[in-house]
Design a protein around this motif. Structure first.
Motif, PDB file in Angstrom:
ATOM      1  N   MET A   1       3.092  -5.179 -19.725  1.00  8.94           N
ATOM      2  CA  MET A   1       2.301  -5.351 -18.530  1.00  8.94           C
ATOM      3  C   MET A   1       2.919  -4.720 -17.364  1.00  8.94           C
ATOM      4  O   MET A   1       4.144  -4.860 -17.201  1.00  8.94           O
ATOM      5  CB  MET A   1       2.145  -7.099 -18.251  1.00  8.94           C
ATOM      6  N   THR A   2       2.117  -3.930 -16.519  1.00  8.48           N
ATOM      7  CA  THR A   2       2.861  -3.343 -15.387  1.00  8.48           C
ATOM      8  C   THR A   2       2.275  -4.406 -14.021  1.00  8.48           C
ATOM      9  O   THR A   2       1.826  -5.301 -14.140  1.00  8.48           O
ATOM     10  CB  THR A   2       2.105  -2.032 -15.237  1.00  8.48           C
ATOM     11  N   ALA A   3       2.991  -3.888 -13.208  1.00  8.80           N
ATOM     12  CA  ALA A   3       2.928  -4.654 -11.792  1.00  8.80           C
ATOM     13  C   ALA A   3       1.385  -4.671 -11.275  1.00  8.80           C
ATOM     14  O   ALA A   3       0.899  -5.826 -10.890  1.00  8.80           O
ATOM     15  CB  ALA A   3       3.615  -4.138 -10.766  1.00  8.80           C
ATOM     16  N   ALA A   4       0.528  -3.718 -11.556  1.00  6.72           N
ATOM     17  CA  ALA A   4      -0.779  -3.631 -11.260  1.00  6.72           C
ATOM     18  C   ALA A   4      -1.650  -4.547 -12.069  1.00  6.72           C
ATOM     19  O   ALA A   4      -2.393  -5.457 -11.714  1.00  6.72           O
ATOM     20  CB  ALA A   4      -1.337  -2.074 -11.090  1.00  6.72           C
ATOM     21  N   GLU A   5      -1.312  -4.658 -13.709  1.00  7.26           N
ATOM     22  CA  GLU A   5      -1.833  -5.503 -14.330  1.00  7.26           C
ATOM     23  C   GLU A   5      -1.572  -6.870 -14.146  1.00  7.26           C
ATOM     24  O   GLU A   5      -2.501  -7.923 -14.274  1.00  7.26           O
ATOM     25  CB  GLU A   5      -1.547  -5.040 -15.925  1.00  7.26           C
ATOM     26  N   LEU A   6      -0.389  -7.233 -13.667  1.00  5.18           N
ATOM     27  CA  LEU A   6       0.018  -8.370 -13.791  1.00  5.18           C
ATOM     28  C   LEU A   6      -0.857  -9.084 -12.207  1.00  5.18           C
ATOM     29  O   LEU A   6      -1.250 -10.137 -12.137  1.00  5.18           O
ATOM     30  CB  LEU A   6       1.210  -8.882 -13.589  1.00  5.18           C
ATOM     31  N   ALA A   7      -0.869  -8.167 -11.281  1.00  6.36           N
ATOM     32  CA  ALA A   7      -1.453  -8.439  -9.910  1.00  6.36           C
ATOM     33  C   ALA A   7      -2.840  -8.782 -10.122  1.00  6.36           C
ATOM     34  O   ALA A   7      -3.500  -9.768  -9.626  1.00  6.36           O
ATOM     35  CB  ALA A   7      -1.434  -7.351  -8.966  1.00  6.36           C
ATOM     36  N   ARG A   8      -3.729  -7.955 -11.083  1.00  4.69           N
ATOM     37  CA  ARG A   8      -5.070  -8.449 -11.225  1.00  4.69           C
ATOM     38  C   ARG A   8      -5.190  -9.688 -12.167  1.00  4.69           C
ATOM     39  O   ARG A   8      -6.108 -10.199 -11.772  1.00  4.69           O
ATOM     40  CB  ARG A   8      -5.575  -7.094 -12.328  1.00  4.69           C
ATOM     41  N   PHE A   9      -4.214  -9.995 -13.087  1.00  2.00           N
ATOM     42  CA  PHE A   9      -4.254 -11.415 -13.740  1.00  2.00           C
ATOM     43  C   PHE A   9      -4.162 -12.345 -12.486  1.00  2.00           C
ATOM     44  O   PHE A   9      -4.987 -13.437 -12.411  1.00  2.00           O
ATOM     45  CB  PHE A   9      -3.329 -11.554 -14.511  1.00  2.00           C
ATOM     46  N   PHE A  10      -3.534 -12.288 -11.405  1.00  2.00           N
ATOM     47  CA  PHE A  10      -3.224 -13.367 -10.476  1.00  2.00           C
ATOM     48  C   PHE A  10      -4.532 -13.256  -9.469  1.00  2.00           C
ATOM     49  O   PHE A  10      -5.054 -14.250  -9.007  1.00  2.00           O
ATOM     50  CB  PHE A  10      -1.860 -13.132  -9.470  1.00  2.00           C
TER      51      PHE A  10
ATOM     52  N   ASN B   1      -3.636 -11.010   0.899  1.00  3.36           N
ATOM     53  CA  ASN B   1      -3.432 -11.514  -0.503  1.00  3.36           C
ATOM     54  C   ASN B   1      -3.359 -10.502  -1.426  1.00  3.36           C
ATOM     55  O   ASN B   1      -4.370  -9.529  -1.238  1.00  3.36           O
ATOM     56  CB  ASN B   1      -4.399 -12.790  -0.608  1.00  3.36           C
ATOM     57  N   GLY B   2      -2.712 -10.545  -2.419  1.00  7.14           N
ATOM     58  CA  GLY B   2      -2.464  -9.792  -3.418  1.00  7.14           C
ATOM     59  C   GLY B   2      -1.361  -8.835  -3.567  1.00  7.14           C
ATOM     60  O   GLY B   2      -0.149  -9.605  -3.075  1.00  7.14           O
ATOM     61  N   LEU B   3      -1.227  -7.797  -4.266  1.00  7.76           N
ATOM     62  CA  LEU B   3      -0.053  -7.086  -4.286  1.00  7.76           C
ATOM     63  C   LEU B   3       0.267  -6.313  -3.152  1.00  7.76           C
ATOM     64  O   LEU B   3      -0.482  -5.440  -2.765  1.00  7.76           O
ATOM     65  CB  LEU B   3      -0.345  -6.135  -5.438  1.00  7.76           C
ATOM     66  N   GLN B   4       1.432  -6.788  -2.478  1.00 11.99           N
ATOM     67  CA  GLN B   4       1.880  -6.005  -1.068  1.00 11.99           C
ATOM     68  C   GLN B   4       2.708  -4.951  -1.275  1.00 11.99           C
ATOM     69  O   GLN B   4       2.632  -4.017  -0.573  1.00 11.99           O
ATOM     70  CB  GLN B   4       2.364  -7.301  -0.247  1.00 11.99           C
ATOM     71  N   VAL B   5       3.602  -4.919  -2.344  1.00 15.55           N
ATOM     72  CA  VAL B   5       4.642  -3.742  -2.763  1.00 15.55           C
ATOM     73  C   VAL B   5       4.521  -3.693  -4.174  1.00 15.55           C
ATOM     74  O   VAL B   5       4.743  -4.427  -4.896  1.00 15.55           O
ATOM     75  CB  VAL B   5       6.207  -4.082  -2.181  1.00 15.55           C
TER      76      VAL B   5
ATOM     77  N   VAL C   1       6.503 -13.488  -6.740  1.00  8.49           N
ATOM     78  CA  VAL C   1       5.080 -14.173  -6.119  1.00  8.49           C
ATOM     79  C   VAL C   1       5.599 -15.041  -5.303  1.00  8.49           C
ATOM     80  O   VAL C   1       6.240 -16.064  -5.465  1.00  8.49           O
ATOM     81  CB  VAL C   1       4.407 -14.856  -7.281  1.00  8.49           C
ATOM     82  N   VAL C   2       4.801 -14.687  -3.925  1.00  6.85           N
ATOM     83  CA  VAL C   2       5.302 -15.752  -2.936  1.00  6.85           C
ATOM     84  C   VAL C   2       4.043 -16.425  -2.309  1.00  6.85           C
ATOM     85  O   VAL C   2       3.001 -15.977  -2.620  1.00  6.85           O
ATOM     86  CB  VAL C   2       6.024 -14.981  -1.710  1.00  6.85           C
ATOM     87  N   HIS C   3       4.111 -17.572  -1.537  1.00  6.71           N
ATOM     88  CA  HIS C   3       3.067 -18.112  -0.815  1.00  6.71           C
ATOM     89  C   HIS C   3       2.749 -17.302   0.586  1.00  6.71           C
ATOM     90  O   HIS C   3       1.756 -16.883   1.094  1.00  6.71           O
ATOM     91  CB  HIS C   3       3.277 -19.745  -0.716  1.00  6.71           C
ATOM     92  N   HIS C   4       3.853 -16.977   1.243  1.00  8.90           N
ATOM     93  CA  HIS C   4       4.044 -16.701   2.604  1.00  8.90           C
ATOM     94  C   HIS C   4       4.538 -15.150   2.249  1.00  8.90           C
ATOM     95  O   HIS C   4       5.767 -14.951   2.230  1.00  8.90           O
ATOM     96  CB  HIS C   4       4.771 -17.258   3.459  1.00  8.90           C
ATOM     97  N   GLY C   5       3.676 -13.995   2.440  1.00  3.81           N
ATOM     98  CA  GLY C   5       4.011 -12.670   2.266  1.00  3.81           C
ATOM     99  C   GLY C   5       4.470 -12.064   3.528  1.00  3.81           C
ATOM    100  O   GLY C   5       4.593 -12.732   4.475  1.00  3.81           O
ATOM    101  N   LEU C   6       4.238 -10.675   3.253  1.00  2.00           N
ATOM    102  CA  LEU C   6       4.753  -9.813   4.434  1.00  2.00           C
ATOM    103  C   LEU C   6       3.809  -9.277   5.653  1.00  2.00           C
ATOM    104  O   LEU C   6       4.242  -8.911   6.665  1.00  2.00           O
ATOM    105  CB  LEU C   6       5.660  -8.527   3.883  1.00  2.00           C
ATOM    106  N   PHE C   7       2.662  -9.562   5.228  1.00  2.00           N
ATOM    107  CA  PHE C   7       1.473  -8.879   6.095  1.00  2.00           C
ATOM    108  C   PHE C   7       0.624 -10.032   6.458  1.00  2.00           C
ATOM    109  O   PHE C   7      -0.206 -10.659   5.664  1.00  2.00           O
ATOM    110  CB  PHE C   7       0.792  -7.764   5.376  1.00  2.00           C
ATOM    111  N   TRP C   8       0.187  -9.854   7.735  1.00  2.00           N
ATOM    112  CA  TRP C   8      -0.492 -11.063   8.416  1.00  2.00           C
ATOM    113  C   TRP C   8      -1.352 -10.373   9.493  1.00  2.00           C
ATOM    114  O   TRP C   8      -0.800  -9.816  10.554  1.00  2.00           O
ATOM    115  CB  TRP C   8       0.041 -12.167   9.131  1.00  2.00           C
ATOM    116  N   GLY C   9      -2.829 -10.452   9.499  1.00  2.00           N
ATOM    117  CA  GLY C   9      -3.280  -9.961  10.544  1.00  2.00           C
ATOM    118  C   GLY C   9      -3.444  -8.526  10.651  1.00  2.00           C
ATOM    119  O   GLY C   9      -3.493  -7.796   9.640  1.00  2.00           O
ATOM    120  N   LYS C  10      -3.031  -7.880  12.053  1.00  2.00           N
ATOM    121  CA  LYS C  10      -3.129  -6.463  12.073  1.00  2.00           C
ATOM    122  C   LYS C  10      -2.142  -5.820  11.326  1.00  2.00           C
ATOM    123  O   LYS C  10      -1.220  -6.426  11.427  1.00  2.00           O
ATOM    124  CB  LYS C  10      -3.150  -6.238  13.643  1.00  2.00           C
ATOM    125  N   PRO C  11      -2.245  -4.530  11.049  1.00  2.00           N
ATOM    126  CA  PRO C  11      -1.061  -3.792  10.665  1.00  2.00           C
ATOM    127  C   PRO C  11       0.188  -3.748  11.558  1.00  2.00           C
ATOM    128  O   PRO C  11      -0.019  -3.781  12.936  1.00  2.00           O
ATOM    129  CB  PRO C  11      -1.778  -2.346  10.564  1.00  2.00           C
TER     130      PRO C  11
END
Length: 250
Positions: A1-10, A25-29, A61-71
């Motif tokens: 399973m790749t990162a992209a495939e696991l991300a689609r699962f979530f 929300n989703g795959l950030q890196v 997998v985290v609840h609080h990621g890196l990106f919020w609101g504006k770039p």
């Protein structure tokens, strides 16, 4: 399973497309290669990313990621966290409101389950999403009993605002920082609110609404969802998993 495939699962499991959220929300890196070990944590801190890499984790997998609101410009602390992901080959996946709201794996569903309460109903609108739960008791129970149970279940010393009745007829539950929902708690016919962290701004609102409020900690109340996902990944996908426990004290 790749990162992209696991991300689609979530993505499918948590229905992230159904939510309006300031979190990306989703795959950030992204990551390289196959995934055999997945880590779960509350926050995408530099320390948690490095701990994942040191333990041979390929997907965090985290609840609080890196990106919020504006770039944001990828500089400073944000650059350091992304660099740690890339150098450690740790893909990063974030789920904020979808993980709060999920009826099985969500922070609030898990908190209700942890407290041993039955027959919850959806409660609490935030950014157009219903994310919490409420419980009406068939027979009123002492508010202090609720506080004692929370203390035992989460192994914490809860902060208590006791502005409501000594005998509780109903509890609303929203993890993390949710005091903006106090008037919704009152309108829903609940006299007690179980949430994460206190806020000076809302102290008088709680008092004037005549509500009891129990705080289990923003961090502690939001470990439950990622831990539930950890169990699901182990049982359904057969991947190795670890939980990275890094409390903030809040």
């Amino acid at each position: 399973m790749t990162a992209a495939e696991l991300a689609r699962f979530f993505d499918r499991l948590l229905r992230i497309e159904d939510f309006h959220d300031t979190s990306l929300n989703g795959l950030q890196v992204g990551g390289r290669g196959r995934i055999d070990t997945v880590a779960f944590a509350v926050d995408a801190s530099l320390g948690n990313i490095r701990t994942a890499a040191e333990n041979g984790v390929q997907f965090l997998v985290v609840h609080h990621g890196l990106f919020w609101g504006k770039p944001l410009p990828v500089t400073g602390l944000l650059y350091g966290r992304i660099r740690a992901c890339i150098e450690g080959n740790v893909a990063l996946y974030a789920s904020h409101l979808p993980l709060d709201a999920h009826p099985q794996f969500g922070n609030n569903a898990q908190l209700v389950h942890c407290m041993g309460w039955k027959n919850p109903h959806p409660f609490g609108e935030y950014h157009g999403n219903v994310i919490g739960e409420k419980i009406k008791f068939a027979k009123s129970i002492p508010f202090r009993q609720i506080a004692d149970r929370l203390r035992a279940k989460l192994n914490i010393e809860p902060v208590v605002w006791q502005f409501g009745p000594k005998m509780s007829r109903g509890v609303a539950v929203v993890s993390g920082g949710a005091l903006s929902m106090l008037e919704q708690v009152s309108a829903a016919g609940c006299d007690t609110f179980l949430t994460g962290e206190p806020d000076h701004e809302h102290y008088w609102t709680a008092k004037e609404c005549g509500l009891n409020v129990l705080f289990g900690g923003h961090y502690r109340t939001e470990t439950l969802g990622v831990k539930a996902l950890q169990v699901e990944v182990q049982s359904r996908l057969g991947l190795q998993t670890i939980f990275i426990d890094n409390p903030t004290g809040y």
